[in-house]
Design a protein around this motif. Structure first.
Motif, PDB file in Angstrom:
ATOM      1  N   TRP A  17      42.645  32.715  43.201  1.00 15.99           N
ATOM      2  CA  TRP A  17      42.711  33.645  44.325  1.00 15.99           C
ATOM      3  C   TRP A  17      42.369  32.898  45.599  1.00 15.99           C
ATOM      4  N   ASP A  75      39.314  38.512  42.962  1.00 19.30           N
ATOM      5  CA  ASP A  75      39.703  39.227  44.162  1.00 19.30           C
ATOM      6  C   ASP A  75      38.457  39.529  44.987  1.00 19.30           C
ATOM      7  N   LYS A 116      46.357  36.715  45.325  1.00 22.06           N
ATOM      8  CA  LYS A 116      46.419  36.103  43.996  1.00 22.06           C
ATOM      9  C   LYS A 116      47.630  35.179  43.955  1.00 22.06           C
ATOM     10  N   GLY A 150      45.564  41.213  47.045  1.00 22.41           N
ATOM     11  CA  GLY A 150      44.413  41.720  46.292  1.00 22.41           C
ATOM     12  C   GLY A 150      44.283  43.229  46.452  1.00 22.41           C
TER      13      GLY A 150
END
Length: 160
Positions: free
Chosen positions: A109, A121, A129, A158
């Motif tokens: 991420w 996240d 992502k 996210g």
């Protein structure tokens, strides 16, 4: 005349933005549009010009590459108008910015606020992502770890 009196017993394992191996990778070049420049191992998006790149600004941004360390660059970042080398596929060293660290195989991420990497996240639409990417090695927060980059898979924003 200054004389060096301290020597490191070993070279550093890696630096952020360093290509992690000699296996095949896919690299592209883009001109830095960001006035403050862009550091190494930083995800970037398409800039305003055809061959430009800029910093991630929103969870809906599409990452086009991650900056690769360039030994010909003076300092620790590409200056505005420099031609930056971007990795699209391959292994790359980045700094972990997750309090719990990361483990090999975890998802990758990007935190929108600062363009750093984690395995979760950040919430509140504060992350992107990178589904084609994964952590290759495990590391604690603040340490270097390898990610396997594959940006041919579209990014996902996210959650809330």
């Amino acid at each position: 005349m200054a004389v060096q009196t301290n020597y490191s017993a070993a070279m550093a394992t890696a630096y952020a933005g360093m290509i992690a191996s000699t296996e095949p990778n896919e690299l592209i070049s883009r001109n830095v549009e960001t006035a403050a420049g862009i550091g190494f191992a930083v995800p970037v998006i398409q800039g305003a010009s055809d061959n430009g790149c800029d910093l991630v600004a929103a969870a809906s941004d599409a990452v086009i590459g991650i900056t690769v360390r360039d030994q010909s660059v003076t300092g620790d970042k590409f200056a505005q108008y420099d031609s930056a080398l971007l990795m699209r596929k391959g292994p790359l060293w980045v700094t972990v910015t997750d309090a719990g660290g990361v483990a090999a195989g975890d998802e990758v991420w990007v935190k929108v606020a600062d363009g750093t990497f984690s395995n979760a996240d950040a919430g509140g639409s504060g992350s992107i992502k990178l589904p084609g990417c994964r952590w290759e090695t495990s590391a604690a927060n603040g340490e270097l770890a390898q990610i396997r980059v594959n940006l041919d898979v579209p990014a996902e924003a996210g959650g809330a």
